[in-house]
Scaffold this motif. Structure first.
Motif, PDB file in Angstrom:
ATOM      1  N   PHE A 141       7.193  -6.588  -1.061  1.00  0.00           N
ATOM      2  CA  PHE A 141       6.577  -5.857  -2.190  1.00  0.00           C
ATOM      3  C   PHE A 141       6.772  -6.535  -3.544  1.00  0.00           C
ATOM      4  CE2 PHE A 141       7.917  -2.759   1.071  1.00  0.00           C
ATOM      5  CZ  PHE A 141       6.657  -2.544   1.598  1.00  0.00           C
ATOM      6  N   CYS A 142       7.030  -7.840  -3.563  1.00  0.00           N
ATOM      7  CA  CYS A 142       7.168  -8.516  -4.861  1.00  0.00           C
ATOM      8  C   CYS A 142       5.880  -9.258  -5.230  1.00  0.00           C
ATOM      9  CB  CYS A 142       8.396  -9.414  -4.902  1.00  0.00           C
ATOM     10  SG  CYS A 142       8.365 -10.806  -3.784  1.00  0.00           S
ATOM     11  N   ARG A 143       4.780  -8.913  -4.534  1.00  0.00           N
ATOM     12  CA  ARG A 143       3.462  -9.439  -4.903  1.00  0.00           C
ATOM     13  C   ARG A 143       2.530  -8.249  -5.121  1.00  0.00           C
ATOM     14  NH1 ARG A 143       5.968 -13.146  -1.957  1.00  0.00           N
ATOM     15  NH2 ARG A 143       5.764 -15.308  -2.584  1.00  0.00           N
ATOM     16  N   PRO A 144       1.609  -8.363  -6.101  1.00  0.00           N
ATOM     17  CA  PRO A 144       0.849  -7.181  -6.512  1.00  0.00           C
ATOM     18  C   PRO A 144       0.022  -6.541  -5.399  1.00  0.00           C
ATOM     19  CG  PRO A 144       0.130  -9.168  -7.703  1.00  0.00           C
ATOM     20  CD  PRO A 144       1.344  -9.537  -6.929  1.00  0.00           C
ATOM     21  N   GLY A 145      -0.596  -7.339  -4.526  1.00  0.00           N
ATOM     22  CA  GLY A 145      -1.440  -6.754  -3.479  1.00  0.00           C
ATOM     23  C   GLY A 145      -0.634  -5.884  -2.532  1.00  0.00           C
ATOM     24  N   GLU A 146       0.514  -6.425  -2.101  1.00  0.00           N
ATOM     25  CA  GLU A 146       1.369  -5.713  -1.148  1.00  0.00           C
ATOM     26  C   GLU A 146       1.923  -4.420  -1.771  1.00  0.00           C
ATOM     27  OE1 GLU A 146       5.208  -6.901   1.646  1.00  0.00           O
ATOM     28  OE2 GLU A 146       4.771  -8.067  -0.148  1.00  0.00           O
ATOM     29  N   LEU A 147       2.276  -4.507  -3.047  1.00  0.00           N
ATOM     30  CA  LEU A 147       2.828  -3.341  -3.742  1.00  0.00           C
ATOM     31  C   LEU A 147       1.755  -2.249  -3.883  1.00  0.00           C
ATOM     32  CD1 LEU A 147       5.378  -2.291  -5.178  1.00  0.00           C
ATOM     33  CD2 LEU A 147       4.583  -3.463  -7.262  1.00  0.00           C
ATOM     34  N   GLY A 148       0.551  -2.642  -4.280  1.00  0.00           N
ATOM     35  CA  GLY A 148      -0.544  -1.677  -4.409  1.00  0.00           C
ATOM     36  C   GLY A 148      -0.881  -1.036  -3.072  1.00  0.00           C
ATOM     37  N   ASP A 149      -0.853  -1.841  -1.997  1.00  0.00           N
ATOM     38  CA  ASP A 149      -1.142  -1.292  -0.659  1.00  0.00           C
ATOM     39  C   ASP A 149      -0.098  -0.251  -0.256  1.00  0.00           C
ATOM     40  OD1 ASP A 149      -3.317  -2.915  -0.474  1.00  0.00           O
ATOM     41  OD2 ASP A 149      -2.393  -4.371   0.899  1.00  0.00           O
ATOM     42  N   LEU A 150       1.166  -0.487  -0.622  1.00  0.00           N
ATOM     43  CA  LEU A 150       2.230   0.479  -0.295  1.00  0.00           C
ATOM     44  C   LEU A 150       1.930   1.817  -0.959  1.00  0.00           C
ATOM     45  CD1 LEU A 150       5.099   1.013   0.927  1.00  0.00           C
ATOM     46  CD2 LEU A 150       6.035   0.218  -1.268  1.00  0.00           C
ATOM     47  N   TRP A 151       1.484   1.773  -2.196  1.00  0.00           N
ATOM     48  CA  TRP A 151       1.173   3.007  -2.934  1.00  0.00           C
ATOM     49  C   TRP A 151      -0.049   3.708  -2.319  1.00  0.00           C
ATOM     50  CZ3 TRP A 151       5.602   2.041  -4.512  1.00  0.00           C
ATOM     51  CH2 TRP A 151       6.207   2.719  -5.568  1.00  0.00           C
ATOM     52  N   ALA A 152      -1.082   2.922  -2.009  1.00  0.00           N
ATOM     53  CA  ALA A 152      -2.297   3.525  -1.453  1.00  0.00           C
ATOM     54  C   ALA A 152      -2.018   4.138  -0.081  1.00  0.00           C
ATOM     55  CB  ALA A 152      -3.396   2.470  -1.353  1.00  0.00           C
ATOM     56  N   THR A 153      -1.197   3.451   0.727  1.00  0.00           N
ATOM     57  CA  THR A 153      -0.875   3.945   2.071  1.00  0.00           C
ATOM     58  C   THR A 153      -0.078   5.240   2.009  1.00  0.00           C
ATOM     59  OG1 THR A 153      -0.870   1.677   2.846  1.00  0.00           O
ATOM     60  CG2 THR A 153       0.191   3.268   4.284  1.00  0.00           C
ATOM     61  N   ALA A 154       0.675   5.423   0.910  1.00  0.00           N
ATOM     62  CA  ALA A 154       1.444   6.675   0.745  1.00  0.00           C
ATOM     63  C   ALA A 154       0.541   7.815   0.292  1.00  0.00           C
ATOM     64  CB  ALA A 154       2.575   6.458  -0.252  1.00  0.00           C
ATOM     65  N   GLY A 155      -0.761   7.550   0.138  1.00  0.00           N
ATOM     66  CA  GLY A 155      -1.711   8.610  -0.208  1.00  0.00           C
ATOM     67  C   GLY A 155      -1.895   8.801  -1.701  1.00  0.00           C
ATOM     68  N   LEU A 156      -1.379   7.866  -2.511  1.00  0.00           N
ATOM     69  CA  LEU A 156      -1.516   8.008  -3.962  1.00  0.00           C
ATOM     70  C   LEU A 156      -2.902   7.565  -4.408  1.00  0.00           C
ATOM     71  CD1 LEU A 156       2.092   6.833  -4.565  1.00  0.00           C
ATOM     72  CD2 LEU A 156       1.178   9.069  -5.257  1.00  0.00           C
ATOM     73  N   ALA A 157      -3.389   8.193  -5.479  1.00  0.00           N
ATOM     74  CA  ALA A 157      -4.736   7.901  -5.995  1.00  0.00           C
ATOM     75  C   ALA A 157      -4.639   7.072  -7.278  1.00  0.00           C
ATOM     76  CB  ALA A 157      -5.453   9.224  -6.285  1.00  0.00           C
ATOM     77  N   ASP A 158      -5.772   6.504  -7.679  1.00  0.00           N
ATOM     78  CA  ASP A 158      -5.874   5.742  -8.940  1.00  0.00           C
ATOM     79  C   ASP A 158      -4.751   4.696  -9.053  1.00  0.00           C
ATOM     80  OD1 ASP A 158      -7.928   7.532  -9.492  1.00  0.00           O
ATOM     81  OD2 ASP A 158      -6.615   8.858 -10.645  1.00  0.00           O
TER      82      ASP A 158
END
Ligand SMILES: C[S@@+](CC[C@H](N)C(=O)[O-])C[C@H]1O[C@@H](n2cnc3c(N)ncnc32)[C@H](O)[C@@H]1O
Length: 265
Positions: free
Chosen positions: A175-192
């Motif tokens: 999670f120290c790269r932006p794509g992977e970090l954003g995917d973690l948030w999206a997979t947790a069901g977070l929006a925007d």
């Protein structure tokens, strides 16, 4: 209470942490708070608070009684409690937050997501304790690039011993790269979900001021330094000094982190 997993390299005295990465933490906390949109009158949770840099900045905005913090290392939890009286500091991990659903307007984790035992579970828990419409946010160092101190440290370590690449945080930290970090948030069901870089800096009185906290064994970098025999540790110290071009004069280093934010639907 026994410590949950994840605290292994964060049992050093809080003062050693303050002098290693902690010296960047208050400035980073102010940027994370701004990105999350924390405003007076709200309630916030600091997840993995360490000695309490983000906790203190949240308390300055919201008041201590509107801030809670969790931390698996009892040494750091105690330091945070002592530094920020009135904040509810609990020894717990992100993966099992001891709070009811929707207790907070914001859940924030500064330099923690990559250390979690189960990051998807930790982020889901952060979302669970946050009200619908609230934000879940985090900052993670750009270990592979713009976090100058740690990047130079691991470059020096690998130059002297290629097998150190297994412990290079730019290689092994999730999670120290932006794509992977954003995917973690999206997979947790977070929006925007948004990920953006932020840059902070820290002052050093000279190279010894930078090196000494590593000798306390705090964080993965310090743990690696103290694992070396004295002559190899001295060689690493010389190589790091050479790569930083640092000596006895004061200097500043910049550190880049990725900040991720998402809204609870
Ligand atoms: C680099 S420190 C960051 C501390 C603080 N947030 C700051 O910005 O200074 C990482 C922290 O994450 C904590 N940690 C490790 N695993 C964790 C987990 N599963 N849940 C919550 N915190 C965790 C560590 O004990 C440590 O205090």
């Amino acid at each position: 209470m026994s410590e949950p997993p994840g605290a292994a390299t964060f049992r050093a005295p809080a003062e050693a942490y303050d002098r290693l990465v902690g010296r960047y933490a208050p400035a980073l906390a102010r940027k994370l708070i701004a990105a999350a949109g924390v405003r007076g009158g709200q309630r916030a949770l600091d997840v993995g608070c360490g000695p309490g840099a983000l906790t203190g900045e949240l308390a300055a905005v919201l008041g201590s009684d509107r801030v809670a913090a969790v931390e698996p290392s009892s040494v750091f939890a105690e330091a945070c409690r002592a530094r920020h009286p009135g904040v509810d500091v609990v020894v717990a991990s992100a993966e099992a937050l001891p709070f009811a659903d929707g207790e907070f307007d914001h859940a924030l984790a500064q330099l923690v997501v990559n250390f979690m035992t189960d990051p998807p579970a930790g982020v889901r828990e952060m979302a669970r304790v946050t009200l619908p419409g609230g934000t879940v946010s985090a900052a993670v160092w750009d270990y592979a690039g713009g976090m100058t101190l740690l990047r130079r440290f691991w470059d020096a370590a690998v130059a002297l011993d290629p097998s150190a690449s297994e412990r290079d945080e730019g290689v092994c930290m999730p999670f120290c790269r932006p794509g992977e970090l954003g995917d973690l948030w999206a997979t947790a069901g977070l929006a925007d979900v948004e990920v953006a870089p932020v840059v902070v800096s820290a002052h050093y009185d000279g190279f010894e001021d930078l090196w000494q906290p590593l000798e306390a064994g705090v964080a993965p970098s310090g743990a690696y330094a103290v694992s070396l025999a004295p002559e190899r540790r001295a060689a690493l110290k010389d190589e790091l000094r050479r790569r930083l071009g640092a000596g006895e004069q004061p200097f500043e280093l910049t550190a880049r982190a990725w900040v991720v934010t998402g809204r609870v639907p």
